[in-house]
Scaffold this motif. Structure first.
Motif, mmCIF file in Angstrom:
data_model
loop_
_atom_site.group_PDB
_atom_site.id
_atom_site.type_symbol
_atom_site.label_atom_id
_atom_site.label_comp_id
_atom_site.label_asym_id
_atom_site.label_seq_id
_atom_site.Cartn_x
_atom_site.Cartn_y
_atom_site.Cartn_z
ATOM 1 N N HIS A 8 36.668 45.685 37.078
ATOM 2 C CA HIS A 8 37.477 45.305 38.241
ATOM 3 C C HIS A 8 37.417 46.396 39.316
ATOM 4 C CE1 HIS A 8 41.047 42.764 39.652
ATOM 5 N NE2 HIS A 8 40.988 43.736 40.555
ATOM 6 N N HIS A 10 36.833 46.957 43.843
ATOM 7 C CA HIS A 10 36.792 46.311 45.169
ATOM 8 C C HIS A 10 35.799 47.077 46.036
ATOM 9 C CE1 HIS A 10 40.183 43.674 44.244
ATOM 10 N NE2 HIS A 10 40.733 44.715 43.639
ATOM 11 N N GLU A 95 40.607 37.806 42.250
ATOM 12 C CA GLU A 95 41.753 37.830 41.395
ATOM 13 C C GLU A 95 42.822 36.877 41.899
ATOM 14 O OE1 GLU A 95 42.285 42.251 42.690
ATOM 15 O OE2 GLU A 95 44.209 41.649 41.834
ATOM 16 N N HIS A 156 44.296 41.789 34.404
ATOM 17 C CA HIS A 156 43.790 43.058 34.919
ATOM 18 C C HIS A 156 44.947 44.029 35.096
ATOM 19 C CE1 HIS A 156 44.006 44.734 39.018
ATOM 20 N NE2 HIS A 156 44.501 43.592 39.399
ATOM 21 N N ASP A 206 39.967 49.186 39.308
ATOM 22 C CA ASP A 206 40.693 48.610 40.441
ATOM 23 C C ASP A 206 40.509 49.496 41.687
ATOM 24 O OD1 ASP A 206 42.095 46.608 41.730
ATOM 25 O OD2 ASP A 206 44.073 47.425 41.258
HETATM 26 NI NI NI Z 1 42.327 44.360 42.214
#
Ligand code: NI
Length: 258
Positions: A8, A10, A95, A156, A206
Protein backbone atom coordinates in the motif's frame (compact mmCIF):
# COMPACT_ATOMS: atom_id res chain seq x y z
CA UNK A 1 18.26 -10.56 0.00
CA UNK A 2 14.69 -11.12 1.15
CA UNK A 3 11.96 -10.03 -1.22
CA UNK A 4 9.51 -7.58 0.35
CA UNK A 5 6.08 -6.47 -0.97
CA UNK A 6 4.89 -2.98 0.00
CA UNK A 7 1.18 -3.59 -0.46
CA UNK A 8 0.00 0.00 0.00
CA UNK A 9 1.75 3.12 -1.31
CA UNK A 10 0.65 6.36 -2.93
CA UNK A 11 3.36 6.87 -5.53
CA UNK A 12 1.22 9.43 -7.37
CA UNK A 13 1.44 11.74 -4.35
CA UNK A 14 3.00 15.07 -5.20
CA UNK A 15 5.63 14.60 -2.48
CA UNK A 16 6.81 11.33 -4.07
CA UNK A 17 6.07 11.38 -7.79
CA UNK A 18 8.73 13.93 -8.82
CA UNK A 19 11.42 11.60 -7.40
CA UNK A 20 9.80 8.33 -8.39
CA UNK A 21 12.82 6.81 -10.16
CA UNK A 22 15.05 7.44 -7.16
CA UNK A 23 12.36 6.14 -4.81
CA UNK A 24 11.97 2.93 -6.81
CA UNK A 25 15.74 2.52 -6.77
CA UNK A 26 15.84 2.92 -2.96
CA UNK A 27 13.12 0.30 -2.73
CA UNK A 28 15.04 -2.13 -4.90
CA UNK A 29 18.17 -1.64 -2.78
CA UNK A 30 16.14 -2.41 0.37
CA UNK A 31 14.73 -5.61 -1.19
CA UNK A 32 11.29 -4.09 -1.83
CA UNK A 33 10.72 -5.65 -5.22
CA UNK A 34 6.94 -5.23 -5.45
CA UNK A 35 4.80 -2.19 -4.68
CA UNK A 36 1.06 -1.60 -5.00
CA UNK A 37 0.21 2.01 -5.70
CA UNK A 38 -3.30 2.82 -4.52
CA UNK A 39 -5.99 5.11 -5.94
CA UNK A 40 -7.97 7.57 -3.81
CA UNK A 41 -10.15 9.21 -6.47
CA UNK A 42 -10.57 9.04 -10.25
CA UNK A 43 -7.44 11.03 -11.03
CA UNK A 44 -5.12 9.16 -8.69
CA UNK A 45 -6.56 5.82 -9.82
CA UNK A 46 -5.78 6.70 -13.44
CA UNK A 47 -2.32 7.86 -12.45
CA UNK A 48 -1.73 4.69 -10.42
CA UNK A 49 -2.46 2.58 -13.50
CA UNK A 50 -0.12 4.74 -15.61
CA UNK A 51 2.68 4.44 -13.04
CA UNK A 52 2.25 0.65 -12.88
CA UNK A 53 2.37 0.49 -16.67
CA UNK A 54 5.51 2.62 -16.76
CA UNK A 55 7.35 0.49 -14.16
CA UNK A 56 5.93 -2.96 -14.90
CA UNK A 57 8.62 -4.95 -13.06
CA UNK A 58 8.12 -3.25 -9.71
CA UNK A 59 4.69 -1.57 -9.48
CA UNK A 60 1.05 -2.74 -9.61
CA UNK A 61 -2.10 -0.66 -9.18
CA UNK A 62 -5.39 -0.46 -7.31
CA UNK A 63 -8.28 1.77 -8.38
CA UNK A 64 -10.98 3.17 -6.12
CA UNK A 65 -12.35 6.16 -4.22
CA UNK A 66 -11.26 6.84 -0.63
CA UNK A 67 -14.09 7.62 1.84
CA UNK A 68 -12.83 11.23 2.16
CA UNK A 69 -13.48 11.83 -1.54
CA UNK A 70 -16.90 10.19 -1.83
CA UNK A 71 -18.89 13.41 -1.62
CA UNK A 72 -17.02 14.89 -4.59
CA UNK A 73 -17.24 11.78 -6.78
CA UNK A 74 -18.77 12.21 -10.22
CA UNK A 75 -22.03 10.30 -10.70
CA UNK A 76 -20.44 7.93 -13.23
CA UNK A 77 -17.14 7.51 -11.39
CA UNK A 78 -17.68 3.88 -10.38
CA UNK A 79 -18.57 2.94 -13.97
CA UNK A 80 -15.41 4.60 -15.25
CA UNK A 81 -13.31 2.90 -12.57
CA UNK A 82 -14.87 -0.41 -13.59
CA UNK A 83 -13.57 0.14 -17.13
CA UNK A 84 -10.18 1.27 -15.83
CA UNK A 85 -10.00 -1.82 -13.62
CA UNK A 86 -9.82 -3.97 -16.75
CA UNK A 87 -6.23 -2.79 -17.32
CA UNK A 88 -3.78 -5.64 -16.90
CA UNK A 89 -1.80 -3.94 -14.12
CA UNK A 90 -4.82 -3.54 -11.81
CA UNK A 91 -4.68 -6.09 -8.97
CA UNK A 92 -7.24 -4.70 -6.50
CA UNK A 93 -10.06 -2.22 -5.89
CA UNK A 94 -9.24 0.44 -3.33
CA UNK A 95 -8.84 2.14 -1.21
CA UNK A 96 -12.45 2.15 -0.11
CA UNK A 97 -14.10 2.23 3.28
CA UNK A 98 -15.31 4.52 6.05
CA UNK A 99 -13.54 7.32 7.92
CA UNK A 100 -15.51 8.62 10.92
CA UNK A 101 -12.41 10.24 12.39
CA UNK A 102 -12.20 13.08 9.89
CA UNK A 103 -15.72 12.86 8.46
CA UNK A 104 -14.67 14.67 5.26
CA UNK A 105 -17.78 13.27 3.54
CA UNK A 106 -21.18 12.66 5.18
CA UNK A 107 -21.41 9.17 6.67
CA UNK A 108 -24.43 8.13 4.60
CA UNK A 109 -22.58 9.09 1.41
CA UNK A 110 -19.47 7.18 2.52
CA UNK A 111 -21.59 4.09 3.20
CA UNK A 112 -23.49 4.27 -0.10
CA UNK A 113 -20.29 4.69 -2.14
CA UNK A 114 -18.63 1.87 -0.23
CA UNK A 115 -21.49 -0.49 -1.08
CA UNK A 116 -21.40 0.52 -4.74
CA UNK A 117 -17.67 -0.04 -4.96
CA UNK A 118 -17.86 -3.42 -3.22
CA UNK A 119 -20.42 -4.48 -5.84
CA UNK A 120 -18.23 -3.21 -8.69
CA UNK A 121 -15.12 -4.95 -7.30
CA UNK A 122 -17.06 -8.21 -7.03
CA UNK A 123 -18.17 -7.91 -10.63
CA UNK A 124 -14.60 -7.11 -11.67
CA UNK A 125 -13.36 -10.16 -9.75
CA UNK A 126 -10.93 -8.07 -7.69
CA UNK A 127 -9.96 -8.17 -4.00
CA UNK A 128 -10.71 -4.97 -2.05
CA UNK A 129 -8.47 -2.73 0.03
CA UNK A 130 -10.27 -1.39 3.09
CA UNK A 131 -9.64 1.92 4.87
CA UNK A 132 -11.32 1.93 8.29
CA UNK A 133 -10.87 4.72 10.79
CA UNK A 134 -13.12 4.82 13.86
CA UNK A 135 -15.83 2.97 11.92
CA UNK A 136 -15.17 -0.64 12.97
CA UNK A 137 -18.77 -1.76 13.61
CA UNK A 138 -20.28 -0.22 10.46
CA UNK A 139 -17.54 -1.50 8.19
CA UNK A 140 -17.86 -5.06 9.47
CA UNK A 141 -21.65 -4.93 9.04
CA UNK A 142 -21.47 -3.58 5.49
CA UNK A 143 -18.85 -6.13 4.45
CA UNK A 144 -21.04 -8.90 5.89
CA UNK A 145 -24.19 -7.65 4.17
CA UNK A 146 -22.46 -7.15 0.82
CA UNK A 147 -20.29 -10.30 1.01
CA UNK A 148 -17.32 -8.04 0.43
CA UNK A 149 -14.73 -10.75 1.04
CA UNK A 150 -15.65 -13.08 -1.83
CA UNK A 151 -12.51 -12.21 -3.81
CA UNK A 152 -10.48 -11.65 -0.65
CA UNK A 153 -9.14 -8.35 0.51
CA UNK A 154 -7.11 -6.56 3.11
CA UNK A 155 -7.69 -4.18 6.00
CA UNK A 156 -4.92 -1.67 5.38
CA UNK A 157 -3.08 -0.21 8.39
CA UNK A 158 -5.22 -2.33 10.69
CA UNK A 159 -6.28 -0.44 13.83
CA UNK A 160 -8.92 -2.72 15.36
CA UNK A 161 -8.88 -5.16 18.25
CA UNK A 162 -8.02 -8.85 18.10
CA UNK A 163 -11.78 -9.61 18.27
CA UNK A 164 -12.31 -7.50 15.17
CA UNK A 165 -9.31 -9.02 13.39
CA UNK A 166 -10.89 -12.45 13.83
CA UNK A 167 -14.15 -11.21 12.29
CA UNK A 168 -12.28 -9.71 9.35
CA UNK A 169 -10.27 -12.88 8.72
CA UNK A 170 -13.47 -14.97 8.91
CA UNK A 171 -14.87 -12.82 6.09
CA UNK A 172 -11.79 -13.50 3.96
CA UNK A 173 -9.67 -10.46 4.73
CA UNK A 174 -5.98 -10.26 5.45
CA UNK A 175 -4.50 -7.90 8.02
CA UNK A 176 -1.89 -5.35 7.00
CA UNK A 177 0.42 -3.37 9.28
CA UNK A 178 2.12 -0.06 8.57
CA UNK A 179 4.48 2.35 10.38
CA UNK A 180 2.30 2.82 13.50
CA UNK A 181 3.30 -0.72 14.54
CA UNK A 182 6.76 0.73 15.31
CA UNK A 183 5.48 3.57 17.51
CA UNK A 184 5.99 3.51 21.26
CA UNK A 185 2.25 3.77 22.04
CA UNK A 186 1.26 0.89 19.71
CA UNK A 187 -0.09 -1.40 22.41
CA UNK A 188 -3.15 -2.79 20.59
CA UNK A 189 -1.57 -3.19 17.12
CA UNK A 190 1.36 -5.01 18.73
CA UNK A 191 -1.06 -7.31 20.55
CA UNK A 192 -2.94 -8.05 17.31
CA UNK A 193 0.23 -8.43 15.23
CA UNK A 194 1.45 -11.10 17.61
CA UNK A 195 -1.70 -13.19 17.17
CA UNK A 196 -2.71 -13.01 13.51
CA UNK A 197 -1.98 -16.36 11.82
CA UNK A 198 1.15 -16.11 9.70
CA UNK A 199 -0.62 -16.62 6.39
CA UNK A 200 -2.94 -13.63 7.01
CA UNK A 201 -0.21 -11.01 7.51
CA UNK A 202 0.75 -8.25 5.08
CA UNK A 203 2.98 -5.18 5.39
CA UNK A 204 2.79 -1.74 3.80
CA UNK A 205 4.04 1.82 4.08
CA UNK A 206 0.97 3.91 3.14
CA UNK A 207 3.67 6.34 1.99
CA UNK A 208 4.07 9.30 1.99
CA UNK A 209 2.23 8.96 5.33
CA UNK A 210 2.81 6.89 8.50
CA UNK A 211 6.61 6.80 8.43
CA UNK A 212 7.95 4.06 10.73
CA UNK A 213 10.49 4.62 13.48
CA UNK A 214 13.34 5.57 13.44
CA UNK A 215 12.28 8.00 10.67
CA UNK A 216 8.95 9.10 12.13
CA UNK A 217 8.33 12.72 11.12
CA UNK A 218 10.23 12.35 7.82
CA UNK A 219 8.76 11.58 4.41
CA UNK A 220 7.84 7.92 3.98
CA UNK A 221 8.67 5.79 0.91
CA UNK A 222 8.42 2.07 0.03
CA UNK A 223 12.02 1.28 1.08
CA UNK A 224 11.00 2.05 4.66
CA UNK A 225 8.55 -0.84 4.85
CA UNK A 226 11.54 -2.88 6.07
CA UNK A 227 11.35 -1.13 9.47
CA UNK A 228 7.75 -2.21 9.95
CA UNK A 229 8.68 -5.71 8.83
CA UNK A 230 11.58 -5.90 11.32
CA UNK A 231 9.31 -4.75 14.13
CA UNK A 232 6.83 -7.43 13.12
CA UNK A 233 9.62 -10.04 13.11
CA UNK A 234 10.64 -8.87 16.59
CA UNK A 235 7.04 -9.08 17.90
CA UNK A 236 6.65 -12.58 16.49
CA UNK A 237 10.19 -13.67 17.43
CA UNK A 238 10.76 -14.69 13.85
CA UNK A 239 13.60 -14.48 11.40
CA UNK A 240 13.30 -11.36 9.22
CA UNK A 241 13.97 -13.17 5.94
CA UNK A 242 11.44 -15.89 6.70
CA UNK A 243 8.79 -13.31 7.57
CA UNK A 244 9.58 -11.33 4.43
CA UNK A 245 9.17 -14.49 2.38
CA UNK A 246 5.87 -15.39 4.04
CA UNK A 247 4.28 -11.90 3.85
CA UNK A 248 5.31 -11.60 0.20
CA UNK A 249 3.81 -15.00 -0.51
CA UNK A 250 0.58 -13.90 1.23
CA UNK A 251 0.44 -10.75 -0.87
CA UNK A 252 1.10 -12.75 -4.02
CA UNK A 253 -1.78 -15.06 -3.22
CA UNK A 254 -4.09 -12.10 -2.73
CA UNK A 255 -2.94 -9.94 -5.64
CA UNK A 256 -1.91 -12.74 -8.00
CA UNK A 257 1.78 -12.12 -8.61
CA UNK A 258 2.62 -12.62 -12.26
NI1 NI B 1 -3.64 4.86 1.82
Amino acid sequence: MATVYDTHAHLDDKQLYPDIEQILQHAKEAGVTRINTIGCDWKSSLMSVRIAEKYPQQVWAAVGVHPHETERMAADCVERLFELAKAEKVVAWGEIGLDYYRDHSPRDVQQRRLREQIAAAKEAGLPIIIHDRDAHADIVNILKEEHGGVNGGVFHCFSGSWEMAKQCMNMGFRISFAGPLTYKNARIPVEVAGQVPLDYLLVETDCPYLTPEPYRGKLNEPARVVYTLSRLAEIRRMDYDLLALQTTENACQLFGCK
